[in-house]
Design a protein around this motif. Structure first.
Motif, PDB file in Angstrom:
ATOM      1  N   SER A  76      -1.545  -6.645  14.098  1.00  8.98           N
ATOM      2  CA  SER A  76      -0.680  -5.890  13.180  1.00  8.98           C
ATOM      3  C   SER A  76       0.050  -6.823  12.214  1.00  8.98           C
ATOM      4  CB  SER A  76       0.331  -5.056  13.977  1.00  8.98           C
ATOM      5  OG  SER A  76       1.261  -5.876  14.653  1.00  8.98           O
ATOM      6  N   ILE A  77       0.423  -8.020  12.686  1.00 13.14           N
ATOM      7  CA  ILE A  77       1.075  -8.987  11.791  1.00 13.14           C
ATOM      8  C   ILE A  77       0.108  -9.434  10.697  1.00 13.14           C
ATOM      9  CG2 ILE A  77       2.053 -11.316  11.674  1.00 13.14           C
ATOM     10  CD1 ILE A  77       3.195 -10.795  14.493  1.00 13.14           C
ATOM     11  N   GLN A  78      -1.139  -9.685  11.074  1.00 13.96           N
ATOM     12  CA  GLN A  78      -2.138 -10.064  10.071  1.00 13.96           C
ATOM     13  C   GLN A  78      -2.447  -8.897   9.130  1.00 13.96           C
ATOM     14  OE1 GLN A  78      -3.344 -13.101   9.490  1.00 13.96           O
ATOM     15  NE2 GLN A  78      -2.012 -13.851  11.121  1.00 13.96           N
ATOM     16  N   ALA A  79      -2.425  -7.674   9.654  1.00 15.46           N
ATOM     17  CA  ALA A  79      -2.657  -6.499   8.802  1.00 15.46           C
ATOM     18  C   ALA A  79      -1.581  -6.388   7.734  1.00 15.46           C
ATOM     19  CB  ALA A  79      -2.706  -5.234   9.660  1.00 15.46           C
ATOM     20  N   LEU A  80      -0.342  -6.675   8.110  1.00 13.72           N
ATOM     21  CA  LEU A  80       0.732  -6.660   7.123  1.00 13.72           C
ATOM     22  C   LEU A  80       0.518  -7.729   6.061  1.00 13.72           C
ATOM     23  CD1 LEU A  80       4.006  -6.019   9.169  1.00 13.72           C
ATOM     24  CD2 LEU A  80       2.784  -4.455   7.657  1.00 13.72           C
ATOM     25  N   ARG A  81       0.004  -8.890   6.451  1.00 11.08           N
ATOM     26  CA  ARG A  81      -0.305  -9.942   5.466  1.00 11.08           C
ATOM     27  C   ARG A  81      -1.332  -9.452   4.458  1.00 11.08           C
ATOM     28  NH1 ARG A  81      -2.844 -14.978   7.153  1.00 11.08           N
ATOM     29  NH2 ARG A  81      -2.553 -15.459   4.969  1.00 11.08           N
ATOM     30  N   VAL A  82      -2.344  -8.768   4.965  1.00 10.98           N
ATOM     31  CA  VAL A  82      -3.409  -8.283   4.083  1.00 10.98           C
ATOM     32  C   VAL A  82      -2.882  -7.201   3.151  1.00 10.98           C
ATOM     33  CG1 VAL A  82      -5.652  -7.116   4.019  1.00 10.98           C
ATOM     34  CG2 VAL A  82      -5.211  -8.863   5.752  1.00 10.98           C
ATOM     35  N   ALA A  83      -1.993  -6.347   3.653  1.00  8.46           N
ATOM     36  CA  ALA A  83      -1.550  -5.179   2.884  1.00  8.46           C
ATOM     37  C   ALA A  83      -0.236  -5.381   2.155  1.00  8.46           C
ATOM     38  CB  ALA A  83      -1.414  -3.973   3.823  1.00  8.46           C
ATOM     39  N   VAL A  84       0.404  -6.533   2.332  1.00 10.62           N
ATOM     40  CA  VAL A  84       1.780  -6.675   1.853  1.00 10.62           C
ATOM     41  C   VAL A  84       1.902  -6.499   0.345  1.00 10.62           C
ATOM     42  CG1 VAL A  84       1.695  -9.190   1.557  1.00 10.62           C
ATOM     43  CG2 VAL A  84       3.870  -8.079   2.075  1.00 10.62           C
ATOM     44  N   ALA A  85       0.898  -6.930  -0.404  1.00 12.03           N
ATOM     45  CA  ALA A  85       0.974  -6.748  -1.859  1.00 12.03           C
ATOM     46  C   ALA A  85       0.984  -5.272  -2.231  1.00 12.03           C
ATOM     47  CB  ALA A  85      -0.190  -7.460  -2.539  1.00 12.03           C
ATOM     48  N   GLY A  86       0.389  -4.440  -1.360  1.00 12.66           N
ATOM     49  CA  GLY A  86       0.369  -3.011  -1.636  1.00 12.66           C
ATOM     50  C   GLY A  86       1.716  -2.343  -1.505  1.00 12.66           C
ATOM     51  N   PHE A  87       2.705  -3.035  -0.934  1.00 10.42           N
ATOM     52  CA  PHE A  87       4.039  -2.451  -0.816  1.00 10.42           C
ATOM     53  C   PHE A  87       4.671  -2.212  -2.183  1.00 10.42           C
ATOM     54  CE2 PHE A  87       3.652  -3.457   3.576  1.00 10.42           C
ATOM     55  CZ  PHE A  87       4.638  -2.772   4.252  1.00 10.42           C
ATOM     56  N   VAL A  88       4.218  -2.913  -3.206  1.00  7.80           N
ATOM     57  CA  VAL A  88       4.832  -2.753  -4.526  1.00  7.80           C
ATOM     58  C   VAL A  88       4.344  -1.498  -5.239  1.00  7.80           C
ATOM     59  CG1 VAL A  88       5.000  -5.259  -4.736  1.00  7.80           C
ATOM     60  CG2 VAL A  88       3.088  -4.092  -5.815  1.00  7.80           C
ATOM     61  N   VAL A  89       3.166  -0.978  -4.845  1.00  5.34           N
ATOM     62  CA  VAL A  89       2.553   0.122  -5.588  1.00  5.34           C
ATOM     63  C   VAL A  89       3.424   1.385  -5.586  1.00  5.34           C
ATOM     64  CG1 VAL A  89       0.559   1.672  -5.708  1.00  5.34           C
ATOM     65  CG2 VAL A  89       0.228  -0.781  -5.303  1.00  5.34           C
ATOM     66  N   PRO A  90       3.930   1.868  -4.441  1.00  6.53           N
ATOM     67  CA  PRO A  90       4.739   3.091  -4.483  1.00  6.53           C
ATOM     68  C   PRO A  90       6.005   2.941  -5.326  1.00  6.53           C
ATOM     69  CG  PRO A  90       4.084   2.569  -2.231  1.00  6.53           C
ATOM     70  CD  PRO A  90       3.745   1.381  -3.058  1.00  6.53           C
ATOM     71  N   TYR A  91       6.639   1.770  -5.264  1.00  3.88           N
ATOM     72  CA  TYR A  91       7.837   1.553  -6.076  1.00  3.88           C
ATOM     73  C   TYR A  91       7.501   1.614  -7.567  1.00  3.88           C
ATOM     74  CZ  TYR A  91      10.635   0.174  -2.019  1.00  3.88           C
ATOM     75  OH  TYR A  91      11.331   0.170  -0.835  1.00  3.88           O
ATOM     76  N   MET A  92       6.381   1.001  -7.940  1.00  2.00           N
ATOM     77  CA  MET A  92       5.981   1.026  -9.348  1.00  2.00           C
ATOM     78  C   MET A  92       5.693   2.448  -9.805  1.00  2.00           C
ATOM     79  SD  MET A  92       3.658  -2.409  -9.753  1.00  2.00           S
ATOM     80  CE  MET A  92       3.890  -2.465 -11.527  1.00  2.00           C
ATOM     81  N   ALA A  93       5.127   3.271  -8.905  1.00  2.00           N
ATOM     82  CA  ALA A  93       4.820   4.658  -9.264  1.00  2.00           C
ATOM     83  C   ALA A  93       6.095   5.467  -9.485  1.00  2.00           C
ATOM     84  CB  ALA A  93       3.969   5.296  -8.173  1.00  2.00           C
TER      85      ALA A  93
ATOM     86  N   ILE B  36      -5.442   6.229  -8.405  1.00  2.00           N
ATOM     87  CA  ILE B  36      -5.112   4.865  -8.843  1.00  2.00           C
ATOM     88  C   ILE B  36      -4.428   4.074  -7.727  1.00  2.00           C
ATOM     89  CG2 ILE B  36      -3.765   3.491 -10.464  1.00  2.00           C
ATOM     90  CD1 ILE B  36      -4.314   5.584 -12.597  1.00  2.00           C
ATOM     91  N   PRO B  37      -3.409   4.631  -7.023  1.00  2.00           N
ATOM     92  CA  PRO B  37      -2.850   3.891  -5.890  1.00  2.00           C
ATOM     93  C   PRO B  37      -3.879   3.542  -4.821  1.00  2.00           C
ATOM     94  CG  PRO B  37      -1.353   5.649  -6.532  1.00  2.00           C
ATOM     95  CD  PRO B  37      -2.611   5.838  -7.324  1.00  2.00           C
ATOM     96  N   ALA B  38      -4.852   4.432  -4.587  1.00  2.00           N
ATOM     97  CA  ALA B  38      -5.885   4.141  -3.584  1.00  2.00           C
ATOM     98  C   ALA B  38      -6.740   2.954  -4.014  1.00  2.00           C
ATOM     99  CB  ALA B  38      -6.765   5.378  -3.366  1.00  2.00           C
ATOM    100  N   LEU B  39      -7.149   2.945  -5.282  1.00  2.00           N
ATOM    101  CA  LEU B  39      -7.944   1.817  -5.776  1.00  2.00           C
ATOM    102  C   LEU B  39      -7.140   0.519  -5.741  1.00  2.00           C
ATOM    103  CD1 LEU B  39      -9.722   3.547  -8.804  1.00  2.00           C
ATOM    104  CD2 LEU B  39     -10.723   2.957  -6.589  1.00  2.00           C
ATOM    105  N   LEU B  40      -5.847   0.603  -6.053  1.00  2.00           N
ATOM    106  CA  LEU B  40      -4.999  -0.593  -5.985  1.00  2.00           C
ATOM    107  C   LEU B  40      -4.833  -1.064  -4.546  1.00  2.00           C
ATOM    108  CD1 LEU B  40      -2.237   0.352  -8.588  1.00  2.00           C
ATOM    109  CD2 LEU B  40      -4.032  -1.364  -8.861  1.00  2.00           C
ATOM    110  N   TYR B  41      -4.753  -0.119  -3.609  1.00  2.00           N
ATOM    111  CA  TYR B  41      -4.622  -0.478  -2.191  1.00  2.00           C
ATOM    112  C   TYR B  41      -5.839  -1.285  -1.731  1.00  2.00           C
ATOM    113  CZ  TYR B  41      -4.071   0.139   2.884  1.00  2.00           C
ATOM    114  OH  TYR B  41      -3.953  -0.068   4.236  1.00  2.00           O
ATOM    115  N   PHE B  42      -7.028  -0.771  -2.031  1.00  2.00           N
ATOM    116  CA  PHE B  42      -8.231  -1.494  -1.611  1.00  2.00           C
ATOM    117  C   PHE B  42      -8.444  -2.754  -2.439  1.00  2.00           C
ATOM    118  CE2 PHE B  42      -9.126   2.581   0.385  1.00  2.00           C
ATOM    119  CZ  PHE B  42      -9.594   2.164   1.618  1.00  2.00           C
TER     120      PHE B  42
END
Length: 672
Positions: free
Chosen positions: A563-580, A297-303
């Motif tokens: 790398s700055i743009q990569a963080l923009r793309v992935a930043v929403a994924g930072f919430v997933v581990p905390y939610m887990a 589930i975290p993997a699917l949320l990441y993508f």
């Protein structure tokens, strides 16, 4: 000195090519037949790694450096056979070092440090060197980190012999599961799996809004299912997707960031995932399938996060997809190359049926050899009788597997594949299979080197008990605040990840932080996945973002900007581990179907809001104060407290109603 990903761009010298083939054959032989002890397999595995790294990375200095590289490589390779030749004596006198043991032990430690420096740079050797110095001189430190003191012979014995240092759990996993799955991915890539994934992704989403970026996300995610390597994904799929994104209006930095983000996600995408997943299963003493269940589930949320972000970015910039007629038919691509999926499907079935990764990987490799190359040959054969003979022989091979086991199955399928290949295409197609053996060995080098060197850290931690002292300090800070402990753990992962890859990052932080989180009530597998996830995010974090800098030469852009743009793309994924952590049902740890459905819905909503806030666009552009509001609404959904959920849902609903009304009014005004 060449970087590790430069290796993939040039052919191997002839002598090293055949060493690589021998390395792969050794690994397949030991996996299929288990003819020698695990300790010997680990030692010879490291010996091959040292030989290949020193000969491939001779340094600067011309022929003299090349000659020295061969001397060092052969010395490391020869030292590995000391464990094989004197295995019984080493076992009998375990812990009692002779002069010869000291020489071999110190030589191995030095060569492993130097080989890792050559292939990965200074960061990891420096960190491991600090731990080694701590083991030697930690008795002179003040405070809780002081230990009782250990002699040089104890340190060398722990590092170079036994199963707690260089030949510890990471090297065991590298020499078994990881190598087989890297080889499995190399065979699939040689057989055309990249083309299948690219055509399928292009046909599926290439014509939609922001289609080229979505192609990058999906194709890299699919590639991650077979190789689990972020940098390898960047330098393979990125060659196609980054120029495509640039051609359709994305900036060079954003195109590289999308590819880096999507590629790194391959490490948490089942069924193969990354090397860390195998290490985690071995460390926690659980079935690999349990790690897959926690990751899915975290993997699917990441993508999903990456797809959502590029969709919003395309809307903000008014970017469209490719013309429909220029996109291939995705199902036609599957029909033409369907046989490429058989080994992957077989691997999934075996893993989820309870078989070990070693068994599943060996069978998957055997299926790859016969079904990919054999079916490719048969496809071009017009004689119906030969086609019929192929499937009859395949049936006998499967019967051999069922009746006699994996080793006989592998031998039967390999011999059958060679016969079929020679009959149709002669040595040229067999050469392709041999090339896959060499490429698998080359792709395994960075992982194997990191696994060997990071064993130094594990050995020192186990010897000195420093993890308990460190844990006590962190618990004292965060014992009454789980969020603070999680935040400190995340920062540790991100800071370490600025200099070292995901594997050693995970091993270091899980050794130190996972026991702390367990004491604070976090389930063990969830705490390990938390560390794993942020270890991946660390490879996108400036200033040293490995995946971003791998994308830089393809995108023709500065790696820091990527790398700055990569963080923009992935930043929403930072919430997933905390939610887990707050709701372990997100990783399928407890709770029923309704609990899982609820937390998934909440995570999707939080990611959607977070992505809109970061991008500044949803249905129409979002103003700065609306962006702050929507990010706060998403943040409320992360915690599992009833009042935060209620507040998050209410604030999210108010925003969506307001934004929908405002967007419709803006459209009416534009049409008027």
């Amino acid at each position: 000195m060449s970087s590790s990903h430069d290796l993939a761009d040039r052919p191997l010298p002839r002598a090293i090519f055949w060493i690589a083939v021998a390395f792969s054959c050794f690994q397949v032989w030991t996996a299929a037949y288990s003819p020698i002890s695990s300790q010997v397999v680990r030692a010879v595995h490291v010996g091959f790694v040292l030989l290949m790294i020193f000969t491939l990375y001779p340094g600067r200095g011309g022929r003299a450096s090349a000659a020295l590289g061969w001397v060092l490589g052969l010395a490391g390779f020869a030292a590995s056979f000391y464990h094989w030749i004197y295995e019984a004596d080493l076992t009998a006198r375990a812990g009692q070092m002779t002069d010869a043991d000291m020489v071999i032990g110190i030589l191995t430690i030095v060569l492993v440090f130097e080989a890792t420096r050559r292939i990965m740079g200074w960061a990891l050797p420096i960190i491991c060197g600090i731990f080694l110095l701590y083991g030697l001189f930690g008795q002179y430190l003040p405070g809780p980190f002081m230990h009782r003191g250990y002699g040089l012979d104890q340190i060398v014995s722990t590092m170079s012999f036994g199963v707690e240092g260089i030949y510890g759990t990471p090297t065991y996993v590298s020499s078994t599961y990881i190598y087989l799955f890297i080889l499995f991915g190399a065979f699939l890539e040689q057989a055309g799996m990249i083309a299948l994934f690219s055509d399928f992704s292009m046909g599926l989403v290439g014509h939609t809004r922001g289609g080229p970026a979505k192609v990058s996300v999906i194709s890299s995610g699919l590639m991650g299912t077979i190789n689990g390597s972020g940098v390898a994904n960047v330098v393979t799929t990125g060659q196609f997707t980054i120029p495509l994104m640039k051609r359709f209006g994305y900036s060079s930095a954003f195109a590289g960031g999308v590819e880096a983000t999507a590629s790194m996600g391959g490490q948490i995408m089942p069924p193969v995932m990354g090397a860390v997943a195998f290490i985690m299963a071995e460390t926690l003493n659980i079935a690999y399938v349990e790690v897959v269940k926690a990751a899915i589930i975290p993997a699917l949320l990441y993508f999903g996060t990456a797809l959502w972000t590029v969709h919003l970015e395309a809307g903000r910039k008014g970017l469209h997809g490719l013309p429909k007629e220029e996109c291939p038919n995705p199902w036609q691509a599957v029909r033409e190359r369907w046989f490429l999926l058989i080994p992957l499907i077989g691997l999934v079935v075996l893993l989820f049926s309870g078989y070990t990764p070693l068994f599943s990987g060996t069978v998957g490799l055997g299926l790859t050899v016969i079904l990919i190359f054999g079916a490719a040959v048969i496809k071009g054969v017009g004689n119906l009788a030969i086609r019929y003979l192929f499937w009859v022989l395949l049936g006998f091979a499967c019967a051999g597997f069922i009746r006699f086991g994996v080793t006989d199955f592998f031998v039967i399928t390999a011999v059958l594949a060679v016969w079929l290949l020679a009959r149709k295409h002669g040595l040229s197609t067999i050469g392709l299979a041999i090339k896959a053996l060499a490429e698998g060995a080359r792709n395994a080098l960075p992982v194997a080197a990191a696994c060997a060197l990071v064993g130094v850290i594990i050995g020192i931690i186990n010897l000195t008990g420093v993890a308990a002292a460190f844990g006590g300090e962190v618990i004292a800070i965060g014992e009454n605040n789980l969020f603070l402990a999680l935040f400190l753990t995340m920062i540790t992962c991100l800071v370490l990840g600025m200099g070292i890859p995901t594997i050693p990052n995970y091993i270091i932080t899980s050794s130190l932080a996972a026991p702390i989180l367990l004491k604070l009530g976090v389930p063990l597998i969830v705490s390990h996945m938390f560390v794993f996830y942020f270890g991946i995010m660390a490879d996108l974090t400036p200033p040293v973002a490995l995946a971003a800098f791998a994308a830089a030469p393809i995108a023709r852009e500065n790696g820091l900007k990527i790398s700055i743009q990569a963080l923009r793309v992935a930043v929403a994924g930072f919430v997933v581990p905390y939610m887990a952590v707050y709701s372990p049902a997100l990783m399928l740890q407890g709770g029923g179907v309704l609990a899982v459905a609820y937390i998934v819905f909440k995570a999707v909503l939080a990611i959607a809001l977070w992505g809109a806030g970061v991008t500044g666009f949803l249905m129409t552009p979002i103003r700065w104060f609306e962006r702050i509001y929507v990010i706060l609404a998403a943040s409320l959904l992360v915690a599992a407290e009833p009042w935060t959920d209620d507040a998050g849902f209410i604030t999210a609903a108010l925003f969506l109603v307001w934004h929908t009304w405002r967007s419709r009014r803006m459209r009416r005004q534009a049409m008027a």
